[in-house]
Design a protein around this motif. Structure first.
Motif, PDB file in Angstrom:
ATOM      1  N   ALA A 122       0.263   9.213 -14.627  1.00  0.00           N
ATOM      2  CA  ALA A 122       0.396   8.918 -12.965  1.00  0.00           C
ATOM      3  C   ALA A 122       1.194   7.626 -12.688  1.00  0.00           C
ATOM      4  O   ALA A 122       1.902   7.873 -11.739  1.00  0.00           O
ATOM      5  CB  ALA A 122      -1.265   8.743 -12.810  1.00  0.00           C
ATOM      6  N   VAL A 123       1.199   6.715 -13.563  1.00  0.00           N
ATOM      7  CA  VAL A 123       2.213   5.691 -13.110  1.00  0.00           C
ATOM      8  C   VAL A 123       3.677   6.122 -13.253  1.00  0.00           C
ATOM      9  O   VAL A 123       4.447   5.437 -12.345  1.00  0.00           O
ATOM     10  CB  VAL A 123       1.681   4.398 -14.153  1.00  0.00           C
ATOM     11  N   ALA A 124       3.880   6.735 -14.135  1.00  0.00           N
ATOM     12  CA  ALA A 124       5.093   7.243 -14.607  1.00  0.00           C
ATOM     13  C   ALA A 124       5.651   7.910 -13.362  1.00  0.00           C
ATOM     14  O   ALA A 124       6.911   7.701 -12.963  1.00  0.00           O
ATOM     15  CB  ALA A 124       5.393   8.157 -15.974  1.00  0.00           C
ATOM     16  N   LYS A 125       4.828   8.751 -12.823  1.00  0.00           N
ATOM     17  CA  LYS A 125       5.387   9.708 -11.740  1.00  0.00           C
ATOM     18  C   LYS A 125       5.566   8.770 -10.292  1.00  0.00           C
ATOM     19  O   LYS A 125       6.431   9.033  -9.557  1.00  0.00           O
ATOM     20  CB  LYS A 125       4.395  10.678 -11.398  1.00  0.00           C
ATOM     21  N   THR A 126       4.534   7.711 -10.112  1.00  0.00           N
ATOM     22  CA  THR A 126       4.342   6.763  -9.137  1.00  0.00           C
ATOM     23  C   THR A 126       5.722   5.943  -9.060  1.00  0.00           C
ATOM     24  O   THR A 126       6.287   5.926  -8.143  1.00  0.00           O
ATOM     25  CB  THR A 126       3.254   5.924  -9.000  1.00  0.00           C
ATOM     26  N   ALA A 127       6.093   5.382 -10.349  1.00  0.00           N
ATOM     27  CA  ALA A 127       7.141   4.513 -10.296  1.00  0.00           C
ATOM     28  C   ALA A 127       8.479   5.321 -10.170  1.00  0.00           C
ATOM     29  O   ALA A 127       9.490   4.681  -9.686  1.00  0.00           O
ATOM     30  CB  ALA A 127       7.284   3.826 -11.852  1.00  0.00           C
ATOM     31  N   LYS A 128       8.557   6.658 -10.456  1.00  0.00           N
ATOM     32  CA  LYS A 128       9.779   7.355 -10.058  1.00  0.00           C
ATOM     33  C   LYS A 128       9.868   7.470  -8.671  1.00  0.00           C
ATOM     34  O   LYS A 128      11.003   7.212  -8.201  1.00  0.00           O
ATOM     35  CB  LYS A 128       9.442   8.746 -11.088  1.00  0.00           C
ATOM     36  N   MET A 129       8.798   7.778  -7.955  1.00  0.00           N
ATOM     37  CA  MET A 129       8.694   8.000  -6.639  1.00  0.00           C
ATOM     38  C   MET A 129       9.363   6.657  -5.888  1.00  0.00           C
ATOM     39  O   MET A 129      10.011   6.741  -5.044  1.00  0.00           O
ATOM     40  CB  MET A 129       7.356   8.420  -6.169  1.00  0.00           C
ATOM     41  N   LEU A 130       8.815   5.417  -6.458  1.00  0.00           N
ATOM     42  CA  LEU A 130       8.990   4.207  -5.674  1.00  0.00           C
ATOM     43  C   LEU A 130      10.367   4.011  -6.062  1.00  0.00           C
ATOM     44  O   LEU A 130      11.061   3.535  -5.073  1.00  0.00           O
ATOM     45  CB  LEU A 130       8.090   2.946  -6.321  1.00  0.00           C
ATOM     46  N   ALA A 131      10.955   4.263  -7.280  1.00  0.00           N
ATOM     47  CA  ALA A 131      12.433   3.928  -7.706  1.00  0.00           C
ATOM     48  C   ALA A 131      13.453   4.762  -6.811  1.00  0.00           C
ATOM     49  O   ALA A 131      14.272   4.274  -5.975  1.00  0.00           O
ATOM     50  CB  ALA A 131      12.915   4.262  -8.996  1.00  0.00           C
ATOM     51  N   GLU A 132      12.753   5.965  -6.353  1.00  0.00           N
ATOM     52  CA  GLU A 132      13.849   7.085  -5.560  1.00  0.00           C
ATOM     53  C   GLU A 132      13.717   6.285  -3.901  1.00  0.00           C
ATOM     54  O   GLU A 132      14.796   6.085  -3.561  1.00  0.00           O
ATOM     55  CB  GLU A 132      13.277   8.500  -5.527  1.00  0.00           C
ATOM     56  N   LYS A 133      12.724   5.889  -3.770  1.00  0.00           N
ATOM     57  CA  LYS A 133      12.407   5.306  -2.220  1.00  0.00           C
ATOM     58  C   LYS A 133      13.292   3.821  -1.963  1.00  0.00           C
ATOM     59  O   LYS A 133      13.821   3.740  -1.063  1.00  0.00           O
ATOM     60  CB  LYS A 133      10.929   4.961  -2.029  1.00  0.00           C
ATOM     61  N   TYR A 134      13.145   3.137  -3.337  1.00  0.00           N
ATOM     62  CA  TYR A 134      13.691   1.644  -3.253  1.00  0.00           C
ATOM     63  C   TYR A 134      15.192   1.559  -4.005  1.00  0.00           C
ATOM     64  O   TYR A 134      15.513   0.522  -4.216  1.00  0.00           O
ATOM     65  CB  TYR A 134      12.870   0.771  -3.512  1.00  0.00           C
ATOM     66  N   GLY A 135      16.010   2.749  -4.062  1.00  0.00           N
ATOM     67  CA  GLY A 135      17.265   2.582  -4.663  1.00  0.00           C
ATOM     68  C   GLY A 135      17.364   1.914  -6.215  1.00  0.00           C
ATOM     69  O   GLY A 135      18.140   1.538  -6.618  1.00  0.00           O
TER      70      GLY A 135
END
Ligand SMILES: [Fe+2]
Ligand SMILES: [Fe+2]
Length: 186
Positions: A23-36
């Motif tokens: 779950a943290v892997a997926k959330t981190a990926k999503m945040l990375a996409e959002k924040y460049g």
């Protein structure tokens, strides 16, 4: 990525810890996409961030000593705080991840640290907002609201909240991160 997922799954087995890492892997990926930030580095760091949690608290000091991981007195006093360093050790030596940015984000996912990077910040936050995290809805809503302002604001909100609620031992990295976040925000 599937191969690394599989390796982590084999190591941790089925259960809440593996579910949390995923779950943290997926959330981190999503945040990375959002924040460049780099989504694949964020995913890998998220996936491996808690592999050190495999070892129970009463074994952590011995494992760290065996692995040659330097410990702070706060970590010896409160071994929960050691799992981030053990995760970093395992990421390198068991899972073959040698990228310093990824290892750094794993190493400070609980406390953040001085001179944190954007990737460090993203993995720190992903750990706190991932859907499986057992937080009270009201508190989580406030955290997400702070995140609407910025990742820095969300991290500072979280740290202040933790200090307000009282942590058994305050890790010095947490206080260093707090100071930097305050300087960045104000
Ligand atoms: Fe953790
Ligand atoms: Fe975690």
């Amino acid at each position: 990525m599937d191969e690394l997922n599989e390796k982590v799954h084999q190591f941790l087995g089925d259960g809440p810890l593996f579910d949390h890492c995923l779950a943290v892997a997926k959330t981190a990926k999503m945040l990375a996409e959002k924040y460049g930030e780099n989504p694949s580095k964020a995913y890998i760091a998220g996936l491996l961030h808690d592999v050190g949690g495999y070892y129970p608290n009463d074994k952590r000091v011995a494992i760290a000593n065996e692995a040659g991981i330097p410990l702070l007195e706060e970590e010896e006093a409160y071994p929960l705080l050691i799992h981030q360093k053990i995760s970093k050790f395992l990421a390198r030596w068991k899972f073959g991840i040698f990228n310093d940015e990824i290892l750094s984000a794993i190493e400070c996912h609980t406390t953040l640290k001085a001179n944190f990077t954007r990737l460090d910040l993203i993995v720190f936050l992903a750990d706190k907002i991932s859907p499986d995290h057992p937080t009270e809805p009201q508190y989580k809503a406030a955290l997400l609201k702070a995140l609407e302002r910025s990742p820095e604001a969300a991290a500072l909100f979280y740290i202040n909240e933790m200090l307000k609620r009282g942590v058994p031992v305050t890790h010095p990295w947490l206080l260093e991160a707090k100071k930097e976040l305050e300087e960045k925000i104000n």
